[in-house]
Motif scaffolding. Structure first.
Motif, PDB file in Angstrom:
ATOM      1  N   GLY A 257       0.828  -1.215   0.000  1.00 25.28           N
ATOM      2  CA  GLY A 257       0.000   0.000   0.000  1.00 25.28           C
ATOM      3  C   GLY A 257       0.854   1.253   0.000  1.00 25.28           C
ATOM      4  N   GLN A 258       0.215   2.379  -0.289  1.00 19.98           N
ATOM      5  CA  GLN A 258       0.923   3.679  -0.316  1.00 19.98           C
ATOM      6  C   GLN A 258       1.143   4.205   1.090  1.00 19.98           C
ATOM      7  OE1 GLN A 258       1.975   6.067  -2.915  1.00 19.98           O
ATOM      8  NE2 GLN A 258       2.799   7.077  -1.086  1.00 19.98           N
ATOM      9  N   TYR A 259       2.352   4.619   1.399  1.00 19.47           N
ATOM     10  CA  TYR A 259       2.621   5.324   2.669  1.00 19.47           C
ATOM     11  C   TYR A 259       2.053   6.733   2.584  1.00 19.47           C
ATOM     12  CZ  TYR A 259       5.046   8.177   6.090  1.00 19.47           C
ATOM     13  OH  TYR A 259       5.316   9.072   7.098  1.00 19.47           O
ATOM     14  N   LEU A 260       1.387   7.175   3.670  1.00 19.36           N
ATOM     15  CA  LEU A 260       0.929   8.558   3.789  1.00 19.36           C
ATOM     16  C   LEU A 260       1.503   9.140   5.072  1.00 19.36           C
ATOM     17  CD1 LEU A 260      -2.843   8.063   2.847  1.00 19.36           C
ATOM     18  CD2 LEU A 260      -1.015   8.895   1.365  1.00 19.36           C
ATOM     19  N   GLN A 261       1.953  10.370   4.994  1.00 13.08           N
ATOM     20  CA  GLN A 261       2.591  10.984   6.171  1.00 13.08           C
ATOM     21  C   GLN A 261       1.532  11.387   7.197  1.00 13.08           C
ATOM     22  OE1 GLN A 261       4.281  14.901   5.582  1.00 13.08           O
ATOM     23  NE2 GLN A 261       6.028  14.418   6.869  1.00 13.08           N
ATOM     24  N   PRO A 262       1.589  10.821   8.417  1.00  9.97           N
ATOM     25  CA  PRO A 262       0.550  11.134   9.407  1.00  9.97           C
ATOM     26  C   PRO A 262       0.599  12.568   9.914  1.00  9.97           C
ATOM     27  CG  PRO A 262       1.858   9.218  10.098  1.00  9.97           C
ATOM     28  CD  PRO A 262       2.546   9.831   8.921  1.00  9.97           C
ATOM     29  N   THR A 263       1.807  13.054  10.241  1.00 10.01           N
ATOM     30  CA  THR A 263       1.961  14.416  10.762  1.00 10.01           C
ATOM     31  C   THR A 263       3.293  14.949  10.229  1.00 10.01           C
ATOM     32  OG1 THR A 263       3.340  14.000  12.703  1.00 10.01           O
ATOM     33  CG2 THR A 263       0.969  13.592  12.967  1.00 10.01           C
ATOM     34  N   PRO A 264       3.542  16.241  10.349  1.00  3.62           N
ATOM     35  CA  PRO A 264       4.810  16.782   9.852  1.00  3.62           C
ATOM     36  C   PRO A 264       6.039  16.159  10.515  1.00  3.62           C
ATOM     37  CG  PRO A 264       3.243  18.531  10.274  1.00  3.62           C
ATOM     38  CD  PRO A 264       2.616  17.279  10.797  1.00  3.62           C
ATOM     39  N   VAL A 269       6.511  11.670   2.485  1.00  5.63           N
ATOM     40  CA  VAL A 269       6.192  10.833   1.329  1.00  5.63           C
ATOM     41  C   VAL A 269       7.208  11.159   0.243  1.00  5.63           C
ATOM     42  CG1 VAL A 269       4.495  10.373  -0.491  1.00  5.63           C
ATOM     43  CG2 VAL A 269       3.726  10.787   1.855  1.00  5.63           C
ATOM     44  N   ALA A 270       7.928  10.154  -0.228  1.00  8.98           N
ATOM     45  CA  ALA A 270       8.895  10.387  -1.297  1.00  8.98           C
ATOM     46  C   ALA A 270       8.205  10.386  -2.652  1.00  8.98           C
ATOM     47  CB  ALA A 270       9.980   9.313  -1.262  1.00  8.98           C
ATOM     48  N   GLU A 271       7.103   9.642  -2.746  1.00  7.93           N
ATOM     49  CA  GLU A 271       6.445   9.485  -4.051  1.00  7.93           C
ATOM     50  C   GLU A 271       5.028   8.956  -3.855  1.00  7.93           C
ATOM     51  OE1 GLU A 271       7.035   6.602  -7.979  1.00  7.93           O
ATOM     52  OE2 GLU A 271       8.148   6.228  -6.169  1.00  7.93           O
ATOM     53  N   PHE A 272       4.085   9.473  -4.634  1.00  6.50           N
ATOM     54  CA  PHE A 272       2.776   8.824  -4.707  1.00  6.50           C
ATOM     55  C   PHE A 272       2.849   7.822  -5.857  1.00  6.50           C
ATOM     56  CE2 PHE A 272       1.434  12.724  -2.451  1.00  6.50           C
ATOM     57  CZ  PHE A 272       0.834  12.107  -1.360  1.00  6.50           C
ATOM     58  N   VAL A 273       2.897   6.575  -5.496  1.00 14.49           N
ATOM     59  CA  VAL A 273       3.089   5.520  -6.496  1.00 14.49           C
ATOM     60  C   VAL A 273       1.801   5.358  -7.300  1.00 14.49           C
ATOM     61  CG1 VAL A 273       3.606   3.062  -6.767  1.00 14.49           C
ATOM     62  CG2 VAL A 273       4.768   4.404  -4.996  1.00 14.49           C
ATOM     63  N   GLU A 274       1.935   5.292  -8.623  1.00 13.51           N
ATOM     64  CA  GLU A 274       0.747   5.249  -9.481  1.00 13.51           C
ATOM     65  C   GLU A 274       0.078   3.877  -9.435  1.00 13.51           C
ATOM     66  OE1 GLU A 274       1.242   6.647 -13.420  1.00 13.51           O
ATOM     67  OE2 GLU A 274       2.423   8.383 -12.776  1.00 13.51           O
ATOM     68  N   PRO A 275      -1.251   3.851  -9.620  1.00 13.38           N
ATOM     69  CA  PRO A 275      -1.963   2.565  -9.616  1.00 13.38           C
ATOM     70  C   PRO A 275      -1.372   1.542 -10.582  1.00 13.38           C
ATOM     71  CG  PRO A 275      -3.534   4.372  -9.525  1.00 13.38           C
ATOM     72  CD  PRO A 275      -2.185   5.007  -9.708  1.00 13.38           C
ATOM     73  N   LYS A 276      -0.863   1.997 -11.723  1.00 10.60           N
ATOM     74  CA  LYS A 276      -0.326   1.023 -12.681  1.00 10.60           C
ATOM     75  C   LYS A 276       0.947   0.348 -12.121  1.00 10.60           C
ATOM     76  CE  LYS A 276       2.436   4.200 -15.394  1.00 10.60           C
ATOM     77  NZ  LYS A 276       2.546   5.178 -16.403  1.00 10.60           N
ATOM     78  N   THR A 277       1.671   1.068 -11.269  1.00  8.04           N
ATOM     79  CA  THR A 277       2.855   0.456 -10.649  1.00  8.04           C
ATOM     80  C   THR A 277       2.432  -0.588  -9.616  1.00  8.04           C
ATOM     81  OG1 THR A 277       4.027   2.521 -10.986  1.00  8.04           O
ATOM     82  CG2 THR A 277       5.027   0.971  -9.432  1.00  8.04           C
ATOM     83  N   PHE A 278       1.341  -0.283  -8.888  1.00  7.90           N
ATOM     84  CA  PHE A 278       0.824  -1.303  -7.959  1.00  7.90           C
ATOM     85  C   PHE A 278       0.408  -2.549  -8.735  1.00  7.90           C
ATOM     86  CE2 PHE A 278       0.360   2.350  -5.126  1.00  7.90           C
ATOM     87  CZ  PHE A 278       0.760   1.803  -3.921  1.00  7.90           C
ATOM     88  N   ALA A 279      -0.236  -2.332  -9.889  1.00  6.64           N
ATOM     89  CA  ALA A 279      -0.671  -3.495 -10.698  1.00  6.64           C
ATOM     90  C   ALA A 279       0.545  -4.298 -11.148  1.00  6.64           C
ATOM     91  CB  ALA A 279      -1.481  -3.011 -11.894  1.00  6.64           C
ATOM     92  N   ALA A 280       1.628  -3.593 -11.480  1.00  4.91           N
ATOM     93  CA  ALA A 280       2.848  -4.296 -11.909  1.00  4.91           C
ATOM     94  C   ALA A 280       3.448  -5.072 -10.739  1.00  4.91           C
ATOM     95  CB  ALA A 280       3.856  -3.288 -12.458  1.00  4.91           C
ATOM     96  N   TYR A 281       3.456  -4.454  -9.542  1.00  2.00           N
ATOM     97  CA  TYR A 281       3.953  -5.184  -8.358  1.00  2.00           C
ATOM     98  C   TYR A 281       3.119  -6.445  -8.125  1.00  2.00           C
ATOM     99  CZ  TYR A 281       7.094  -1.436  -6.693  1.00  2.00           C
ATOM    100  OH  TYR A 281       8.109  -0.526  -6.552  1.00  2.00           O
ATOM    101  N   ALA A 282       1.801  -6.293  -8.259  1.00  5.13           N
ATOM    102  CA  ALA A 282       0.924  -7.446  -8.009  1.00  5.13           C
ATOM    103  C   ALA A 282       1.212  -8.566  -8.999  1.00  5.13           C
ATOM    104  CB  ALA A 282      -0.541  -7.014  -8.099  1.00  5.13           C
ATOM    105  N   ALA A 283       1.405  -8.211 -10.266  1.00  8.06           N
ATOM    106  CA  ALA A 283       1.663  -9.240 -11.294  1.00  8.06           C
ATOM    107  C   ALA A 283       2.981  -9.959 -10.999  1.00  8.06           C
ATOM    108  CB  ALA A 283       1.695  -8.587 -12.674  1.00  8.06           C
ATOM    109  N   ILE A 284       3.990  -9.191 -10.624  1.00  3.86           N
ATOM    110  CA  ILE A 284       5.299  -9.803 -10.326  1.00  3.86           C
ATOM    111  C   ILE A 284       5.191 -10.709  -9.104  1.00  3.86           C
ATOM    112  CG2 ILE A 284       7.636  -9.242  -9.502  1.00  3.86           C
ATOM    113  CD1 ILE A 284       7.403  -6.790 -11.468  1.00  3.86           C
ATOM    114  N   ALA A 285       4.484 -10.225  -8.079  1.00  2.29           N
ATOM    115  CA  ALA A 285       4.351 -11.023  -6.850  1.00  2.29           C
ATOM    116  C   ALA A 285       3.620 -12.335  -7.136  1.00  2.29           C
ATOM    117  CB  ALA A 285       3.615 -10.220  -5.785  1.00  2.29           C
ATOM    118  N   ARG A 286       2.573 -12.272  -7.949  1.00  3.79           N
ATOM    119  CA  ARG A 286       1.849 -13.520  -8.281  1.00  3.79           C
ATOM    120  C   ARG A 286       2.783 -14.473  -9.007  1.00  3.79           C
ATOM    121  NH1 ARG A 286      -2.263  -9.854  -9.946  1.00  3.79           N
ATOM    122  NH2 ARG A 286      -3.513  -9.446  -8.099  1.00  3.79           N
TER     123      ARG A 286
END
Ligand code: SF4
Length: 325
Positions: A257-264, A269-286
């Motif tokens: 999942g995406q990390y979100l910064q709780p407080t200052p 957050v270094a990057e908001f990872v795009e949904p397509k990258t999550f899909a790629a991670y899921a495919a590789i993990a499977r």
């Protein structure tokens, strides 16, 4: 805390306006992308779940970590109970749970967790805890008592536990918990090993892996699960390596999942990872052989855990059928 893998969005103990990002630091001023936005919790089911937790004096990681999915989950009466109090002995850079000297363990807590499961009519419950480095067993015996109370009060409820790393005492702790036979044993690796010194300084990557490996060795019938947050500055190849390490430890279910910064004060957050990258991670993990993978910006350890447990069981049955065919 245990590393619920719950990225958060607001300060401790109150619920944020989850429709807008917090305008306090440069990284928080950066508008969250559309795929991160969620509706504010307003439903009747949400209010009822909240009242029940208050009445039974139970803490939840949903609130303590200000999980962005709380509106959806609590409307469906899905809550992740956080046992052993609301104060953690660690101070991880990603986690919103308060740090300090925790109170004494509440002997009534196991009964209250069982009452909550019964009142909510839960088919599947997720139990997590803060880190309790102050306790001799790290809190393992309280996990055992909670599992026993649940089995007695609601025998058909399946039980998923998300534990701390039980640093320097994991063997005895894991043996005791495995003997109580939860259905799913989850422990999050949280991030890639290179980022441990800054993100999870109180923990050791290989100790966490060994803990999960021990669960599988002691009882292969228990599903093992682990998760990481992305957007903390990790490289893709590092994520792939974590997947390989998890598979070597026999882990069945991966969450990303995406990390979100709780407080200052927390890691940016270094990057908001795009949904397509999550899909790629899921495919590789499977492809790497996980029985189940959940990877999306709002994926959290306990998000849709009940439905995922049904999928896990079905995936194992399908796998066994292939082996015996
Ligand atoms: S995803 Fe998990 S922690 Fe977040 S609200 Fe749902 S049950 Fe609670």
């Amino acid at each position: 805390m245990t590393g619920a893998g719950v990225a958060s969005g607001a300060a401790h103990r109150y619920l944020p306006d989850m429709t807008e990002p917090l305008p306090t630091t440069p990284s928080l001023r950066t508008r969250k992308p559309d795929w991160i936005r969620v509706k504010a919790p307003t439903s009747k089911g949400f209010a009822e779940t909240r009242q029940l937790m208050r009445r039974l004096n139970l803490a939840t990681v949903c609130e303590e970590a200000a999980c962005p999915n709380i509106g959806e989950c609590w409307t469906k009466k899905h809550a992740t109970v956080m046992i052993l109090g609301d104060t953690c002995t660690r101070a991880c850079a990603f986690c919103n749970v308060k740090t300090g000297m925790p109170r004494a363990v509440d002997p009534l807590e196991p009964g209250h967790v069982a009452d909550a499961a019964a009142e909510l009519g839960l088919e599947h419950i997720v139990i997590t805890s803060v880190d309790r480095d102050d306790l001799k067993d790290g809190g393992a015996s309280q996990f055992v008592k909670v599992i026993e109370a649940l089995r007695k009060a609601t025998p058909s409820t399946t039980i998923e536990i998300l534990t701390p790393d039980f640093r320097n005492k994991h063997e005895a702790a894991v043996e005791a918990i495995v003997a109580a036979r939860p259905d799913v044993y989850n422990h999050n690796l949280e991030t890639v090993p290179r980022l441990y010194p800054t993100i999870r300084p109180g923990a050791r990557y290989y100790a966490s892996l060994r803990l999960l490996e021990s669960v599988k060795r002691l009882d292969p019938s228990i599903f093992t699960k682990s998760g990481i947050m992305v957007g903390l500055g990790e490289e893709r190849l590092e994520v792939h390596q974590v997947m390989d390490d998890m598979r070597s430890a026999g882990i069945d279910f991966l969450t990303v999942g995406q990390y979100l910064q709780p407080t200052p004060k927390h890691a940016k957050v270094a990057e908001f990872v795009e949904p397509k990258t999550f899909a790629a991670y899921a495919a590789i993990a499977r492809a790497k052989g996980f029985l189940l993978v959940a990877a999306s910006p709002l994926t959290r350890s306990s998000y849709h855990a009940g439905d995922d447990f049904a999928r896990l069981r079905a995936a194992r049955e399908a796998q066994l059928a292939r082996v015996t065919a």
